[in-house]
Structure formats: structure tokens, C-alpha cells
Design a protein around this motif. Structure first.
Motif, PDB file in Angstrom:
ATOM      1  N   THR A 230       1.050   4.795  75.372  1.00 55.90           N
ATOM      2  CA  THR A 230       2.123   4.627  74.402  1.00 55.90           C
ATOM      3  C   THR A 230       1.576   4.846  72.997  1.00 55.90           C
ATOM      4  OG1 THR A 230       1.730   2.246  74.166  1.00 55.90           O
ATOM      5  CG2 THR A 230       3.305   2.937  75.856  1.00 55.90           C
ATOM      6  N   ASN A 231       2.474   5.087  72.054  1.00 55.06           N
ATOM      7  CA  ASN A 231       2.029   5.212  70.674  1.00 55.06           C
ATOM      8  C   ASN A 231       1.945   3.824  70.029  1.00 55.06           C
ATOM      9  OD1 ASN A 231       4.639   4.441  70.064  1.00 55.06           O
ATOM     10  ND2 ASN A 231       5.220   6.351  69.082  1.00 55.06           N
ATOM     11  N   TYR A 232       1.723   3.777  68.726  1.00 54.41           N
ATOM     12  CA  TYR A 232       1.541   2.502  68.037  1.00 54.41           C
ATOM     13  C   TYR A 232       2.771   1.605  68.146  1.00 54.41           C
ATOM     14  CZ  TYR A 232       4.593   4.354  64.408  1.00 54.41           C
ATOM     15  OH  TYR A 232       5.671   4.854  63.735  1.00 54.41           O
ATOM     16  N   ALA A 233       3.937   2.188  68.361  1.00 57.13           N
ATOM     17  CA  ALA A 233       5.179   1.410  68.439  1.00 57.13           C
ATOM     18  C   ALA A 233       5.560   1.068  69.874  1.00 57.13           C
ATOM     19  CB  ALA A 233       6.321   2.172  67.780  1.00 57.13           C
ATOM     20  N   GLY A 234       4.773   1.538  70.850  1.00 64.85           N
ATOM     21  CA  GLY A 234       5.059   1.264  72.251  1.00 64.85           C
ATOM     22  C   GLY A 234       5.942   2.297  72.918  1.00 64.85           C
TER      23      GLY A 234
ATOM     24  N   MET B 228      10.524  12.112  75.117  1.00 61.68           N
ATOM     25  CA  MET B 228      11.689  11.634  74.365  1.00 61.68           C
ATOM     26  C   MET B 228      11.434  10.273  73.733  1.00 61.68           C
ATOM     27  SD  MET B 228      13.545  14.269  74.727  1.00 61.68           S
ATOM     28  CE  MET B 228      15.203  13.912  74.160  1.00 61.68           C
ATOM     29  N   GLN B 229      10.200   9.773  73.855  1.00 63.10           N
ATOM     30  CA  GLN B 229       9.730   8.567  73.169  1.00 63.10           C
ATOM     31  C   GLN B 229      10.596   7.327  73.428  1.00 63.10           C
ATOM     32  OE1 GLN B 229       6.550   8.505  70.729  1.00 63.10           O
ATOM     33  NE2 GLN B 229       6.511   9.491  72.738  1.00 63.10           N
ATOM     34  N   PHE B 230      10.657   6.956  74.710  1.00 67.08           N
ATOM     35  CA  PHE B 230      11.316   5.717  75.093  1.00 67.08           C
ATOM     36  C   PHE B 230      10.346   4.551  74.982  1.00 67.08           C
ATOM     37  CE2 PHE B 230      14.467   8.375  77.203  1.00 67.08           C
ATOM     38  CZ  PHE B 230      15.627   7.622  77.090  1.00 67.08           C
ATOM     39  N   LEU B 231      10.832   3.401  74.517  1.00 69.51           N
ATOM     40  CA  LEU B 231      10.074   2.173  74.702  1.00 69.51           C
ATOM     41  C   LEU B 231      10.047   1.886  76.200  1.00 69.51           C
ATOM     42  CD1 LEU B 231      11.589  -0.058  71.864  1.00 69.51           C
ATOM     43  CD2 LEU B 231       9.393   1.153  71.842  1.00 69.51           C
ATOM     44  N   ILE B 232       8.914   1.432  76.689  1.00 68.44           N
ATOM     45  CA  ILE B 232       8.815   1.160  78.127  1.00 68.44           C
ATOM     46  C   ILE B 232       9.861   0.126  78.543  1.00 68.44           C
ATOM     47  CG2 ILE B 232       7.348   0.246  79.968  1.00 68.44           C
ATOM     48  CD1 ILE B 232       6.600   3.036  79.039  1.00 68.44           C
TER      49      ILE B 232
END
Length: 364
Positions: A110-114, A119-123
């Protein structure tokens, strides 16, 4: 100015320049100069599906910038879910440059924001795990876009389908700004994505469904039988895009009967507040004789029945109503009702004796 302060300022300026150089190619380098202006395309207000997911509307910019496999997925899943593929693709561009970004969280982790995947979903938003068996019980947008039985946040097919569902649930295709703001809570993000989406479309404009297109309002309002109904419709139509709020009577949001209650109130008329009160209040109208301003009732939810409907919409034109349906049903919008199951019947509040008396007082 001390040498230490001078160095700090120079480093800060260098950082800004570096960020600009990194972001600019991603957002701008593949786009030609965008020329505004009308597309010359008229809205088909009679067709609720007109132009919303026009998969053939692909600009040269889109073809040169979007990898072929991603373009196919954007178009496929946009059409399947009912959102503009251009907006879906613009999200993919803004998030990870269609999966080409080498930053953390795109291909793994994940990136710094999780956030994770193309498509950059939060887990947590995806469903609690990066890879989830489909079908199974979970709360999130994990989807199986390639039919392999798994919802993998790093799989473009799965992630793009999940993103389409998220946009749809939060207002697309009609209320794009709301849908995108839920995706990323920043108006600068919303505006960037919409600008990219316009450049991906041949016409340079975003297709909207008729129920979200102001160009469709004048015929609806002007076709009303009298000025009172025109005032009622104008108020109700102005609430499109707002959320369903149980017990709501505005201005932030409404429930199904609340928007009708306030629409009539805007014309100086008082009718019952709730669906259960509105059903016996109006004069019953035969199917096929309903007109703008009439109410259509549905048997919906626990405790409702054929003589105790639980949902109501207001007719705005033949076969169409405006409704605040439910918390998870998206924003207030114009929908079709004739093919909807569980219709209980139709009423005309304007024929109620009390309303007739109110109208007489308003005219004196």
C-alpha cells in the motif's frame, strides 16, 4: 536573512519544482490543448440511457494515452455498471497513470495512505483484504472483473469494475462531482478528473443522463398543466443530486415523502408529511391518467402493504418521476416508474378538498 533560512527556502522551492515536474507529465504531457465550445449534440430527453456510456466516443488523446487493455476494461465495465467510461478512465489516469506508476501500492503493498492497486482502493474499502473470494460475505467494493472467482485489488479488471461500482453508488452518471468527491475528498481532485475525462471524449464534453441535464428541465416544467404544478416541479427538480436522508425535509437532503411535502409547500400548499399520510390524502387516479404533480406509491419495506404503501415518488412527465429512494440508492433523481414492480396506485393531491380551498385562498 541567515544562511540557514536561505538554504531552507531554496530547498522548499526545489521541492515544489520537483513535484511539479513529476506530476505534470502524468497529468498533462499526453494531452493536446483543450478547446472548449459546444459539441452540437442535442440531448434526447426521452431516453434515460442516451449517451451516458458512449463507448465509441474515444478521442485520439485517449487512444494514445490509455493502454489498450485498460481502455477495453474502462469501456466494458463502464457500460456494464452504467457510468461514463471517460470518468472511470480519468480516475485511473489520476490515480496511477493506468497502472504504469512505479510508486508503492500500485503493484503490491500500500502507499502512505493505505491505498492499493491501479485504482487506489483503501484495503478496508475494498473488503478488508487485498484478495477476496467471489462470491463471499464481505463489506466493500471487491469485484471479479475477469471471471476468475477472485476480487484482487491489484488486478486491473477487478479494480476497474470495483471503481465503477463505487462511482455508481455515490452518484454517477448524473452527479459526477459528488461521486468523485466521495472517491477522493478534495475538490481539486474532482476538477482534475473531470478535465481529464473531457479530454478522453471525442466531443470534449461529458455525457450526462437526461435526468441530470438541465436542458431537459424546460420541457418538463413548461409542459405542466398550470403554474402551481410548474412551481412544484421546479422545486423538486432543483433537489436532484442531494442525498436521501430519512426524515429529511431539506435543504441538505430529503426522504421520499419529504421532497414531495416541501415541493408542494414551495407553491404555498400544505399536504401530509409522510407517505402513510399522503396515500389517503390525494384523490385516487387510474393508471395511465396520471400527470405531472401526481404521486405514485409503492409497496416497499416491512409493515407496508397494498393499502399501506411505504414509498412514494412524484410524476414529472409521462412515465417518469422524481424520487428520493433510499440511503444506498444514490442521490435524488428522475427515474422511470411504469415498469417498476409493486406499484400500489396513483393519487392527485391537488384534488383534495383542503388543497382546493388553499388554492382558492391563494388566488384571492
Amino acid at each position: 536573512m541567515t544562511s540557514r533560512v536561505r538554504v531552507a527556502l531554496l530547498l522548499g522551492l526545489a521541492g515544489v519544482v520537483l513535484i511539479t515536474l513529476v506530476m505534470a507529465p502524468m497529468l498533462m504531457s499526453t494531452f493536446p490543448s483543450f478547446l472548449g465550445g459546444g459539441s452540437g449534440v442535442t440531448t434526447d430527453c426521452a431516453n434515460g440511457d442516451s449517451g451516458v456510456v458512449n463507448v465509441t466516443n474515444v478521442s485520439d488523446t485517449a487512444r494514445s494515452d490509455i493502454p489498450a487493455d485498460y481502455l477495453q476494461l474502462y469501456k466494458k465495465h463502464g457500460k456494464k455498471i452504467g457510468v461514463q467510461w471517460t470518468v472511470l478512465a480519468a480516475v485511473g489516469k489520476r490515480e496511477t497513470d493506468h497502472g504504469r506508476s512505479t510508486l508503492a501500492g500500485v503493484k503490491s503493498g500500500t502507499n502512505y495512505a493505505g491505498a492499493a492497486g491501479p485504482m487506489q482502493f483503501l484495503i478496508s474499502t475494498w473488503g478488508g483484504k487485498a484478495k477476496i473470494k467471489i462470491p463471499s460475505k464481505f463489506s466493500g467494493y471487491a469485484s471479479d472483473g475477469d471471471g476468475d472467482g477472485w476480487g484482487d485489488v491489484y488486478n486491473p479488471a477487478d479494480a476497474i469494475l470495483g471503481a465503477a461500482k463505487m462511482l455508481k453508488r455515490n452518484g454517477a452518471p448524473g452527479d459526477l462531482k459528488r461521486a468523485l468527491f466521495v472517491y477522493n475528498h478534495a475538490m481539486w481532485y474532482v476538477e482534475q478528473v473531470l478535465e481529464i475525462a473531457r479530454r478522453y471524449a471525442t466531443s470534449g464534453t461529458l455525457d450526462l443522463p437526461p435526468e441530470a441535464d438541465p436542458d431537459c428541465d424546460p420541457p418538463i416544467v413548461e409542459a405542466a398543466p398550470d403554474q402551481v404544478v410548474r412551481e412544484i416541479l421546479a422545486y423538486a427538480l432543483a433537489q436532484r443530486g442531494k442525498p436521501y436522508i430519512w426524515g429529511g425535509t431539506g435543504p441538505a437532503g430529503f426522504d421520499c415523502s419529504g421532497i414531495i411535502y416541501m415541493a408542494y409547500r414551495s407553491a404555498g400548499l400544505s399536504i401530509p408529511r409522510t407517505t402513510f399520510g399522503q396515500w389517503p390524502f390525494g384523490v385516487k387516479i387510474k393508471k395511465g391518467e396520471e400527470q405531472a404533480g401526481d404521486l405514485v406509491f409503492f409497496n416497499a419495506g416491512p409493515g407496508t402493504s397494498s393499502d399501506n404503501p411505504g414509498h412514494v415518488g412524484m410524476v414529472v412527465s409521462p412515465g417518469k418521476m422524481i424520487e428520493a429512494r433510499c440511503t444506498l440508492c444514490g442521490p435524488i433523481k428522475v427515474t422511470t416508474y411504469r415498469e417498476r414492480p409493486n406499484i400500489v396506485g396513483y393519487t392527485r393531491p391537488l384534488r383534495n378538498e383542503d388543497v382546493l380551498a388553499q388554492l382558492k385562498r391563494l388566488r384571492t
